[in-house]
Motif scaffolding. Structure first.
Motif, PDB file in Angstrom:
ATOM      1  N   GLY A   1       1.259  18.948  21.001  1.00  0.00           N
ATOM      2  CA  GLY A   1       1.960  18.694  22.264  1.00  0.00           C
ATOM      3  C   GLY A   1       2.175  17.245  22.611  1.00  0.00           C
ATOM      4  O   GLY A   1       2.651  16.934  23.710  1.00  0.00           O
ATOM      5  N   ASN A   2       1.830  16.318  21.695  1.00  0.00           N
ATOM      6  CA  ASN A   2       1.999  14.889  21.982  1.00  0.00           C
ATOM      7  C   ASN A   2       2.429  14.121  20.737  1.00  0.00           C
ATOM      8  O   ASN A   2       2.198  14.573  19.611  1.00  0.00           O
ATOM      9  N   TRP A   3       3.040  12.953  20.970  1.00  0.00           N
ATOM     10  CA  TRP A   3       3.328  12.036  19.870  1.00  0.00           C
ATOM     11  C   TRP A   3       2.074  11.208  19.603  1.00  0.00           C
ATOM     12  O   TRP A   3       1.570  10.555  20.500  1.00  0.00           O
ATOM     13  N   ARG A   4       1.576  11.269  18.384  1.00  0.00           N
ATOM     14  CA  ARG A   4       0.347  10.553  18.034  1.00  0.00           C
ATOM     15  C   ARG A   4       0.631   9.537  16.934  1.00  0.00           C
ATOM     16  O   ARG A   4       1.339   9.838  15.979  1.00  0.00           O
ATOM     17  N   SER A   5       0.062   8.331  17.101  1.00  0.00           N
ATOM     18  CA  SER A   5       0.292   7.294  16.091  1.00  0.00           C
ATOM     19  C   SER A   5      -0.622   7.525  14.895  1.00  0.00           C
ATOM     20  O   SER A   5      -1.678   8.165  15.017  1.00  0.00           O
ATOM     21  N   GLY A   6      -0.190   7.038  13.746  1.00  0.00           N
ATOM     22  CA  GLY A   6      -0.994   7.191  12.538  1.00  0.00           C
ATOM     23  C   GLY A   6      -0.404   6.400  11.386  1.00  0.00           C
ATOM     24  O   GLY A   6       0.652   5.782  11.508  1.00  0.00           O
ATOM     25  N   THR A   7      -1.120   6.413  10.280  1.00  0.00           N
ATOM     26  CA  THR A   7      -0.634   5.790   9.047  1.00  0.00           C
ATOM     27  C   THR A   7      -0.286   6.900   8.068  1.00  0.00           C
ATOM     28  O   THR A   7      -1.074   7.834   7.877  1.00  0.00           O
ATOM     29  N   PHE A   8       0.917   6.804   7.492  1.00  0.00           N
ATOM     30  CA  PHE A   8       1.424   7.871   6.620  1.00  0.00           C
ATOM     31  C   PHE A   8       1.842   7.279   5.277  1.00  0.00           C
ATOM     32  O   PHE A   8       2.235   6.107   5.200  1.00  0.00           O
TER      33      PHE A   8
ATOM     34  N   THR B   1       0.830  -1.225   0.000  1.00  0.00           N
ATOM     35  CA  THR B   1       0.000   0.000   0.000  1.00  0.00           C
ATOM     36  C   THR B   1       0.859   1.267   0.000  1.00  0.00           C
ATOM     37  O   THR B   1       0.328   2.382  -0.043  1.00  0.00           O
ATOM     38  N   ARG B   2       2.212   1.094   0.085  1.00  0.00           N
ATOM     39  CA  ARG B   2       3.157   2.222   0.153  1.00  0.00           C
ATOM     40  C   ARG B   2       2.824   3.137   1.334  1.00  0.00           C
ATOM     41  O   ARG B   2       2.780   4.356   1.219  1.00  0.00           O
ATOM     42  N   THR B   3       2.542   2.510   2.479  1.00  0.00           N
ATOM     43  CA  THR B   3       2.248   3.282   3.700  1.00  0.00           C
ATOM     44  C   THR B   3       3.111   2.781   4.853  1.00  0.00           C
ATOM     45  O   THR B   3       3.662   1.670   4.807  1.00  0.00           O
ATOM     46  N   VAL B   4       3.220   3.611   5.895  1.00  0.00           N
ATOM     47  CA  VAL B   4       3.940   3.225   7.110  1.00  0.00           C
ATOM     48  C   VAL B   4       3.077   3.547   8.318  1.00  0.00           C
ATOM     49  O   VAL B   4       2.281   4.487   8.291  1.00  0.00           O
ATOM     50  N   THR B   5       3.247   2.774   9.368  1.00  0.00           N
ATOM     51  CA  THR B   5       2.620   3.088  10.655  1.00  0.00           C
ATOM     52  C   THR B   5       3.694   3.736  11.518  1.00  0.00           C
ATOM     53  O   THR B   5       4.782   3.170  11.688  1.00  0.00           O
ATOM     54  N   GLY B   6       3.395   4.921  12.021  1.00  0.00           N
ATOM     55  CA  GLY B   6       4.421   5.626  12.785  1.00  0.00           C
ATOM     56  C   GLY B   6       3.837   6.651  13.728  1.00  0.00           C
ATOM     57  O   GLY B   6       2.677   6.534  14.158  1.00  0.00           O
ATOM     58  N   PHE B   7       4.649   7.677  14.040  1.00  0.00           N
ATOM     59  CA  PHE B   7       4.274   8.672  15.050  1.00  0.00           C
ATOM     60  C   PHE B   7       4.608  10.078  14.553  1.00  0.00           C
ATOM     61  O   PHE B   7       5.651  10.299  13.945  1.00  0.00           O
ATOM     62  N   GLU B   8       3.684  10.998  14.858  1.00  0.00           N
ATOM     63  CA  GLU B   8       3.879  12.401  14.483  1.00  0.00           C
ATOM     64  C   GLU B   8       3.637  13.267  15.705  1.00  0.00           C
ATOM     65  O   GLU B   8       2.706  13.016  16.485  1.00  0.00           O
ATOM     66  N   TYR B   9       4.479  14.296  15.866  1.00  0.00           N
ATOM     67  CA  TYR B   9       4.307  15.196  17.011  1.00  0.00           C
ATOM     68  C   TYR B   9       3.279  16.257  16.648  1.00  0.00           C
ATOM     69  O   TYR B   9       3.503  17.082  15.777  1.00  0.00           O
TER      70      TYR B   9
END
Length: 359
Positions: A62-69, A51-59
Motif C-alpha cells: 500500500g505504499n511506495w518504498r525506497s530500496g536498492t534493486f 555494482t549494477r544496482t539502482v536506488t529507486g521505489f517499489e509499490y
C-alpha cells in the motif's frame, strides 16, 4: 532467467521521493506482479554502474518504498522532455547504450525531427502541415501566404509557448499561451515591434512556424483527436483508443492541461460533420494509424507506444499535429472508456513480457 531479466524498471524524473504518475506506476506494478514481472521506479541519475544496482521505489503493502534493486534488463522510459531533461539526458543515453539493457521504446526527439522523418512517407506527407524552423523571414512568408501563422517550441508540451499570429494590414494580433502556460492576447502595431517582442518571447530556444489551420468546431471550440497506439503482447501495433480533446474557446489548443474537456470520437463526429465527411475522416484516420507507427519505427528505432494528435479542419481534412512517444492516458478516463483505460495500462507490461520471452 536471472532475476533482473524478469524485472521492468520505469525511469522517470525524480526529485527525492517525489515523481509524477504514481497512480499509473502503481497499476503497472500490480499488473506486472500478476505476470511474474517485478516493476520498480527509479531516476536515471540514481544508477551505480560499478555494482549494477539502482536506488529507486517499489509499490509494496500500500505504499511506495525506497530500496536498492539490480539494474533491470528492461526499461520503460517515462522521462518527460522539459526544462530539467538536460540534467537527465546523458544518464538516459548511458542506459540506452548498455548492451545488457533493452528499452521497450526509445523516446522521440523534438517536433522538427519527427516532422523530418514522417515527411519521407508519401502517404503521411499529405497530412503534415507546411512546417519550417522559425525565422523572421519564414514567419513573414507564412503570414503573406496564409494571413495567419502558428509558432511553437520544438520541445514544448501542454500547449506552452504556442502562439497564433494574425496579420491585419500592418498590425499583428497574438493569442496563445506564455511560458508559464497562461493564456494571453496582444496586439502589436508594427513588424519591428513584432520582431522585438518575439525575439524576447523565443529567447534562445528553437521554434517552428506553420500556417494557422482552422482546427475548431463551428462555434470556435478548438479540438483534436488523440489516438493511442501501443505494442501488444505479440509485439504488434494495436490501437488502444481514440478520443476528442476540446479546449476552451479562448484557447488556440485543445490541451487537457489548459482546462480542456474530452468526448468520444463517434458522438463528436456525428454532431459536427455530415455522414459523407464523417466516413472520409474515419477512413483517413484508419489509414494514418496503420501507416504511421511502423513507418516512424523504421526511421527512428524501437517504439513501444505513441500518442498521435490529429487535427480536423472545418472542411473535414485531417492533419498530423504531433506525435508523442510518452503519451498520457487521462483522456480515456474523461470519456469513461474503461476498455481503453485498461488496455493503455496493461499493454506496456504485455509488450515487456513478449520481449522477455523472445530475448
Amino acid at each position: 532467467m536471472l532475476a533482473n531479466q524478469k524485472s521492468l524498471g520505469i525511469i522517470t524524473i525524480c526529485r527525492g521521493s517525489s515523481f509524477v504518475e504514481k497512480g499509473y506506476y502503481k497499476k503497472l506494478t500490480l499488473i506486472g506482479r500478476k505476470a511474474g514481472i517485478r516493476v520498480f521506479v527509479f531516476s536515471p541519475r540514481q544508477v551505480d554502474f560499478s555494482t549494477r544496482t539502482v536506488t529507486g521505489f517499489e509499490y509494496r503493502d500500500g505504499n511506495w518504498r525506497s530500496g536498492t534493486f539490480p539494474l533491470p534488463a528492461y526499461i520503460y522510459d517515462r522521462c518527460f522532455v522539459g526544462p530539467s531533461y538536460r540534467h537527465y539526458k546523458p544518464f538516459v543515453e548511458k542506459l540506452q547504450n548498455d548492451p545488457s539493457i533493452t528499452f521497450l521504446g526509445h523516446g522521440l526527439s523534438g517536433k522538427w525531427q519527427v516532422h523530418q522523418m514522417l515527411i519521407k512517407s508519401p502517404l503521411l506527407a499529405k497530412w503534415l502541415p507546411p512546417t519550417s524552423l522559425f525565422s523572421f523571414p519564414k514567419l513573414q512568408q507564412t503570414l503573406k501566404r496564409h494571413g495567419s501563422a502558428i509558432i511553437k517550441p520544438i520541445a514544448g508540451t501542454h500547449g506552452i509557448g504556442v502562439v497564433r499570429i494574425d496579420q491585419t494590414g500592418d498590425s499583428y494580433h497574438l493569442t496563445g499561451r506564455n511560458l508559464e502556460n497562461q493564456p494571453f492576447s496582444k496586439t502589436i502595431r508594427t513588424q519591428n515591434g513584432l520582431n522585438t517582442y518575439l525575439a524576447g518571447f523565443i529567447g534562445g530556444r528553437t521554434f517552428l512556424v506553420q500556417p494557422y489551420l482552422s482546427l475548431h468546431t463551428p462555434d470556435g471550440t478548438p479540438f483534436d483527436v488523440r489516438v493511442l497506439v501501443q505494442k501488444n503482447g505479440n509485439g504488434e501495433w494495436e490501437t488502444t483508443g481514440k478520443a476528442v480533446r476540446l479546449g476552451n474557446k479562448q484557447s488556440i489548443t485543445s490541451n487537457l492541461h489548459g482546462g480542456g474537456k474530452a468526448a468520444p470520437l463517434p458522438i463528436f463526429l456525428a454532431k459536427h460533420f455530415s455522414e459523407k465527411t464523417r466516413s472520409k475522416i474515419e477512413m483517413q484516420l484508419d489509414q494514418l494509424v496503420a501507416e504511421l507507427p511502423p513507418f516512424l519505427e523504421l526511421e527512428h528505432g524501437r517504439l513501444v507506444e505513441l500518442g498521435i494528435d490529429v487535427g480536423i479542419d472545418t472542411s473535414g481534412n485531417i492533419w498530423i499535429i504531433e506525435v508523442n512517444s510518452r503519451p498520457g492516458r487521462t483522456v480515456f478516463r474523461m470519456i469513461d472508456d474503461p476498455k481503453a483505460r485498461l488496455h493503455s495500462i496493461t499493454q506496456p507490461v504485455r509488450y515487456a513480457r513478449y520481449l522477455m520471452k523472445h530475448a
